[in-house]
Design an enzyme around this catalytic site. Structure first.
Site, short mmCIF file in Angstrom:
data_model
loop_
_atom_site.label_atom_id
_atom_site.label_comp_id
_atom_site.label_asym_id
_atom_site.label_seq_id
_atom_site.Cartn_x
_atom_site.Cartn_y
_atom_site.Cartn_z
N GLU B 259 0.84 -1.27 0.03
CA GLU B 259 0.08 -0.01 0.18
C GLU B 259 0.81 1.33 -0.14
O GLU B 259 2.24 1.20 0.23
CB GLU B 259 -0.99 0.24 1.19
CG GLU B 259 -0.21 -0.04 2.45
CD GLU B 259 -1.34 -0.25 3.73
OE1 GLU B 259 -2.23 -0.74 3.36
OE2 GLU B 259 -0.60 0.31 4.76
N GLU B 347 -6.25 0.02 11.07
CA GLU B 347 -6.64 -1.17 11.44
C GLU B 347 -7.87 -0.70 12.66
O GLU B 347 -7.96 0.37 13.05
CB GLU B 347 -5.72 -2.10 11.95
CG GLU B 347 -4.97 -1.47 13.17
CD GLU B 347 -3.73 -2.63 13.60
OE1 GLU B 347 -3.72 -3.54 13.05
OE2 GLU B 347 -3.07 -2.15 14.55
N ASN B 349 -8.89 -2.34 16.50
CA ASN B 349 -8.60 -3.04 17.49
C ASN B 349 -10.06 -3.26 18.16
O ASN B 349 -10.67 -2.68 18.42
CB ASN B 349 -7.80 -2.51 18.59
CG ASN B 349 -6.19 -1.87 17.98
OD1 ASN B 349 -5.78 -2.89 17.14
ND2 ASN B 349 -5.76 -0.81 17.90
N PHE B 407 15.62 4.97 23.28
CA PHE B 407 14.37 5.30 23.87
C PHE B 407 13.87 4.38 24.91
O PHE B 407 12.39 4.55 25.08
CB PHE B 407 13.25 5.82 22.72
CG PHE B 407 13.90 6.79 21.74
CD1 PHE B 407 14.14 7.93 22.29
CD2 PHE B 407 14.08 6.56 20.43
CE1 PHE B 407 14.73 9.05 21.72
CE2 PHE B 407 14.51 7.43 19.72
CZ PHE B 407 14.80 8.69 20.13
#
Lengths: 447, 733
Positions: B259, B347, B349, B407
């Protein structure tokens, strides 16, 4: 005399810039005696003695002028640490033992008979990499036993704090050692006739410690760190550990409870399951006797599966050495508070400041197991493996604090989170405790 | 007695006695309508009984099992308690003392620590459900929350799954299927190829059609695995090869899709809530753009970026999608939003999200309660017009991890001290741990979710700053420093954020707060004042000793403080007469500038409040020792200082330098975890950058590489070992 501190191998007193010998010391990373005193004592509090004494050696040209320095070899005198009186000496007296606390700080090499100077004091601290203690140096060792060994291996700070148990703590350098000594001094009374000092305390005495409710693992075979318990109950989590690297299956050291100095003894389940062996018994016994001599209350945390079995221990005289700890706890007349956190098995239970040794307050956590031995071993002996359900029955019956509480061997079963509060309350009440022993020249501890 | 006070109450009691529930409700509704006209004692009586009845009329389940652990299990239990539902917790053996176990009415152990054997062990969980006769199961997030097999097994046992039905879970769990469904429901989707890509040539053809850059990703994927970005044909071929390999090994399914890659997007999601009667609502958005390694760190609601039209458009599309899959329960539709406010479906959830509290703060809804009601079959209580945006809420995920290593690398340990900043107003902390809890390698290293709320964003952020400063976490590394830097960063404050925020703002990795000159002076003055307070206290003894204690007459101190590479001479002096034991007010001279430091230095408290030249700060002293080493948490970041008297500092230069360990020839574990593989043996020659072993911790695999070329001297670990942070793994010669 109230406190003798040893700064072994002091070096000339005069100005750093003017003296060749000082410069050579500097390259070894050491301070001069005067600099050490400057760091150790409160500013402008030092009154020096015997400043004009010189050495009297005349052999090998030592009497020539260039080898003579006024005040050579030692600096002695009197000063203050946080306002409290301290004497700085280089020779102390066996007769002072038990009268004033004596601390040696080894800041250079110390060999031969001189090593008994620090050995006779209550605490010996060393500086890493720059201090050594040995009866005979590596050269003599080589010529006599043909052993190859360096100074560091033979008598360095690591050797004596981890292997021989001669020294009680090691510090990074001169400055670190002296600043730590100042802090350590604040825990100690000035003499056996003074009570343990009470400092201003900001930590509430009735503080609950919720993490203690979960610190003992559910599985009774799993280890945990006794230091976690000690840190969480002590004032401001501060604990001055003595001999942290030697016989690590027992933890000893000083802390404060509501500002008052206490001596803490605890089995360390993290190391060798916290069992008692020769080294840990001796380490514990010497500490307990120090606290007793100087009016420092004793708090004992018990999680002991027993004495370490085996020929090495029996041949080494575990009976004799274990007796030292038993003797020390039994003769101690200072306030004694004991908390059984988990296992308290057999003879080792008895030794660890049990009620039977004149404990003032003996508590058990709900996780406590006061028994002759662990379920598995007991069932094997009693039933010779014939009884299948016996182990569960034994666990049910003895792996809890109730049988001991019913017989009065523990005074109460307490919620672990309330431990600090209970100890502080008890210490308040016990502050005036006096207990006298029958007249004797001295007791005969099994040495 | 009811009759005497008011007729409505009497009739209610009568109906209640006759178990005429339906008519009871009607009376209640009437009472509610007439509430305004009922007065005094009558009103109180009716209200009391109506509340009582409301409880019965809304009764859902008697007993509910929570198939999860940690903060979300505690979160669900809280709502259950409010609703009068009994709770059953499940736990692994290491979690036996966990907070969720203590909070629940019942708790059952379902297996050993590894999640596969406990929290994912469906057989054991089904057994517990049978044994405890739980009527419903809340799965929380993660674990079995989006497992259709689990939902199916529950249904076959007649146990209610608090979540959507298996059809919705399955449809949304598959990236290709969900995209098709979204397209059919007229939801904006990322331009791309909906089907399965057969080979690399086809991939290139499709990529050209869509236009570069493109993203190649695994259909079954998640968490960034099997994902590649391609900017040209060559990269597309390569990406296709890698992604299919990775997808096959990670998910056992090598289907790929391609995509358009949205560069620098924001991650904004819409919370939806739907019932079993075809009603669905959108509960506004959550901005979740601050991420590291595809995991969210800071979330907020609403988003600074959306205007009402975009919000409505996104909300309506989300609801359309929910309706298209006959969704019921709470769910989240994730969108990528580009800089021109074009949004694309990412998406859905099919579970409660970690960051749901921010939505609860601004809408006033209890999402868990709504989920339970919906699962029981009740229709939604709200209409779209009832859903407000009240104020602003920000959530920080507080993790047990070291933010200075990419991080955040996980850290484990025991929380020796733990205190949540609940004394700060408008703070909510969702946590499942307490002082003394262990953060283990087996589970997610999240400590808590810290949520602050304010009437506007600035207020919420200000409170977050305060809350982070007042949060006491000791015993494990934590990411408070990173969180605090993010929320005060000018780009974040302006709302100029994207999913690449962290790598863009900290291209060389996070290094902690950078002190300004003024802040450095404040820190030094604070540290010096704290040191003097400590010194003064150590001279105060209670009682009267035999040998009098010499009282110090000192009123000034010359200190030297080392911070980083700098040594700073500092003079501290008594400020007038206010030098009482507790309140310490001092003049501190740093860099020739005088600062006034006032504090009540309670040295036992983990939080220290200090005022420097009128600025109030909360600092934490993490440690100190006799030789002046002090660690102070200041503005979120921990600074190491050494505070010595001037004399001691001058003599320090004569102290020997201790040689630091040569770290290039040894390899230590950067974090606690399990050794997955060791690829060298003693005697091997390794070149710089070569992989030596792989450590896995909390879902992450980390490749350990050689720091220099050399021969392997010794290997101290083997595959399967558990290692702690700093453990020696491999030595080179």
């Amino acid at each position: 005399m109230f406190l003798a501190l040893t700064l072994l191998l002091p070096i000339p007193v005069s100005n750093r810039k003017k003296n060749k010998r000082i410069l050579s010391e500097k390259s070894y990373g050491k301070l001069t005696a005067r600099e050490r005193i400057l760091l150790l004592l409160d500013p402008d509090s030092f009154d020096e003695y015997d400043m004009f004494v010189e050495h009297r050696c005349s052999d090998f040209g030592m009497d020539s002028n260039k080898n003579k320095y006024p005040g050579d070899s030692v600096v002695t005198g009197r000063g203050r640490i946080n306002g409290r009186l301290a004497y700085v000496f280089s020779q102390r007296n066996v007769l002072c033992s038990g009268v004033v606390p004596q601390i040696s700080l080894i800041m250079g090499p110390c060999a031969g008979g001189a090593v008994y100077s620090p050995a006779l004091t209550d605490f010996t601290f060393m500086v890493k990499d720059t201090s050594y203690l040995f009866i005979t140096g590596p050269d003599v060792v080589k010529s006599v036993t043909n052993e190859d060994v360096t100074q560091e291996q033979l008598g360095g700070a690591k050797t004596h704090t981890a292997v021989s148990g001669v020294a009680h703590r090691a510090f990074e350098n001169d400055i670190d050692a002296l600043l730590n000594l100042r802090e350590f001094f604040n825990y100690l009374p000035l003499s056996n006739r003074d009570p343990a000092p009470v400092c201003e305390c900001h930590d509430p005495s009735d503080r609950l410690v919720p993490e203690l409710d979960t610190v003992v693992p559910v599985e009774s075979t799993k280890a945990y760190d006794m230091l976690d318990i000690i840190h969480s109950i002590a004032d401001e989590r501060e604990f001055f550990e003595i001999m942290p690297s030697y016989a690590r299956n027992i933890v000893v050291g000083f802390a404060r409870m509501n500002g008052r100095t206490v001596g803490i003894v605890g089995n360390q389940p993290k190391v060798a399951s916290g069992c008692l062996d020769i080294n840990s018994s001796v380490k514990g016994a010497r500490f307990v006797r120090f606290c007793d001599a100087f009016n420092i209350p004793l708090i004992t945390f018990v999680d002991v599966p027993g004495f370490l079995p085996g020929t090495a221990q029996e041949y080494g005289g575990i009976i004799r050495h274990g007796a030292k700890l038993l003797f020390a706890f039994a003769e101690a007349t200072v306030p004694k508070i004991t908390i059984i956190t988990r296992k308290a098995y057999g003879g080792a239970y008895d030794v660890m400041s049990s009620k039977h040794l004149r404990g003032d307050a003996n508590y058990a956590w709900p996780t406590a197991e006061v028994a002759v031995m662990g379920a598995k071993g007991a069932v094997q002996i009693i039933f010779r493996g014939k009884e299948a359900n016996a182990e569960a029955e034994y666990v049910d019956k003895f792996a809890n604090p109730f049988p001991a509480a019913m017989r009065g061997f523990v005074d109460d079963i307490i919620q672990p989170s309330t431990t600090r509060m209970r100890i502080c309350h008890d210490l308040d009440v016990l502050a005036s405790k006096t207990q006298s022993s029958p007249w004797k020249k001295h007791a005969n501890i099994p040495l | 007695c009811g009759e005497l006070v008011c007729p409505e109450a009497a009739s209610l009691l009568g109906l209640l006695h006759g178990k005429q529930w339906g008519r009871c409700l009607k009376v209640l509704v009437k009472v509610e309508e007439e509430k305004m006209h009922v007065s005094g004692g009558r009103k109180a009586c009716v209200l009391f009984i109506s509340r009582f009845l409301l409880f019965f009329s809304l009764q859902t389940f008697e007993k509910l099992l929570i198939a999860n652990r940690g903060e979300i299990a505690c979160r669900v239990i809280k709502t259950c308690k409010k609703m009068g539902i009994k709770t059953v917790a499940i736990h692994s053996d290491v979690d036996a003392n966990a907070v969720h176990v203590k909070m629940a009415d019942e708790a059952v152990c379902v297996g050993p620590a590894p999640t596969g054997k406990s929290y994912l062990n469906m057989d054991a969980i089904m057994e517990v459900i049978k044994k405890t006769r739980a009527q419903a199961v809340h799965p929380g997030y993660g674990f079995l929350s989006e497992n259709k097999e689990f939902a199916r097994r529950l249904a076959s046992e007649g146990v209610t799954f608090i979540g959507p039905d298996t059809h919705a879970i399955q449809a949304m769990g598959d990236k290709i299927e969900s995209k098709l469904l979204a397209k059919n429901a007229k939801v904006n989707t990322i331009p791309g190829f909906d089907g399965v890509v057969k080979d690399a040539d086809e991939a290139v053809r499709i990529a050209r059609e869509i236009g570069y850059p493109v993203m190649i990703k695994a259909s079954a994927g998640g968490g960034g695995k099997g994902m590649r970005i391609a900017w040209d044909d060559e990269e597309t071929r390569e990406g296709f090869r890698f992604s299919s390999q990775e997808a096959a090994s990670s998910f056992g399914d090598d289907r790929l899709l391609i995509e358009k890659f949205i560069d620098n997007p924001r991650h904004i999601e819409i919370q939806v809530l739907a019932d079993k009667h075809g009603n669905a609502l959108w509960l506004n958005e959550r901005e979740c753009s601050i991420q590291r390694r595809n995991q969210k760190v800071v979330e907020e609601a609403p988003s600074t970026f959306l205007d009402p039209e975009t919000r409505r458009a996104m909300g309506e599309q989300a609801v359309a999608l929910a309706k298209a899959v006959k969704y019921s329960s709470a769910g989240t539709v994730e969108f990528l939003v580009d800089s021109s406010k074009n949004f694309y479906f990412l998406e859905m959830n099919t579970r409660l999200q970690v960051e749901h509290p921010v939505t609860e703060c601004i809408t006033g809804l209890d999402l868990v309660q709504e989920m339970i009601r919906v699962a029981k079959g009740y229709p939604l209580r709200h209409k779209q017009a009832d859903i407000p945006i009240n104020g602003w809420a920000v959530e920080c995920r507080v993790y047990a991890e070291d933010p200075y290593k990419s991080f955040g690398l996980p850290s484990i340990g025991k929380l020796s001290q733990y205190q949540e900043p609940l004394h700060v107003p408008s703070v909510r902390v969702d946590s499942g741990i307490q002082q003394g809890s262990d953060i283990s390698i087996y589970y997610d290293p999240m400590i808590s979710k810290l949520i602050t709320y304010g009437s506007n964003r600035a207020e919420a952020l200000k409170r977050m700053e305060e809350a982070l400063d007042n949060y006491v976490i000791r015993g494990v590394a934590h990411n408070i420093s990173l969180l605090r830097e993010v929320i005060v960063h000018p780009r974040f404050v302006q709302g100029d954020i994207s999913t690449k925020f962290l790598p863009e703002v900290y291209p060389d990795g996070f290094k902690g707060h950078k002190l300004t000159d003024l802040e450095r002076r404040e820190l030094l003055a604070t540290a010096a004042s704290l040191y003097v307070a400590e010194q003064l206290r150590s001279q105060r003894f209670l009682g009267t000793p035999r040998i009098p204690i010499a009282k110090s007459k000192r009123s000034s101190w010359e200190l030297s403080v080392r911070l980083g590479d700098g040594n700073y001479p500092i003079a501290v002096s008594k400020d007038g007469s206010s030098f009482s034991p507790c309140l310490v007010s001092q003049q501190v001279e740093v860099d020739g500038m005088k600062l006034n430091v006032t504090s009540e230095w309670n040295l036992a408290s983990p939080l220290l409040s200090v005022t420097v030249d009128g600025t109030q700060r909360t600092i934490q002293r993490l440690s100190r020792n006799a030789s002046g080493d002090t660690r102070i948490q200041f503005l979120g970041t921990v600074y190491k200082l050494q505070i010595l008297t001037k004399v001691a500092a001058e003599l320090s230069k004569y102290m020997p330098e201790k040689a630091a360990e040569d770290t290039s020839s040894i390899l230590r574990s950067p974090m606690p975890g399990a050794v997955v593989a060791v690829s060298v043996k003693p005697g091997d020659t390794v070149s710089e950058g070569q992989e030596i072993c792989v450590i896995e911790a909390m879902k992450m695999q980390n490749s350990m590489i050689a720091a220099k070329t050399g021969k392997v001297k010794a290997v101290h670990c083997k595959a399967g070992d558990t290692v702690g942070e700093g453990d020696l793994l491999v030595e080179l010669e």
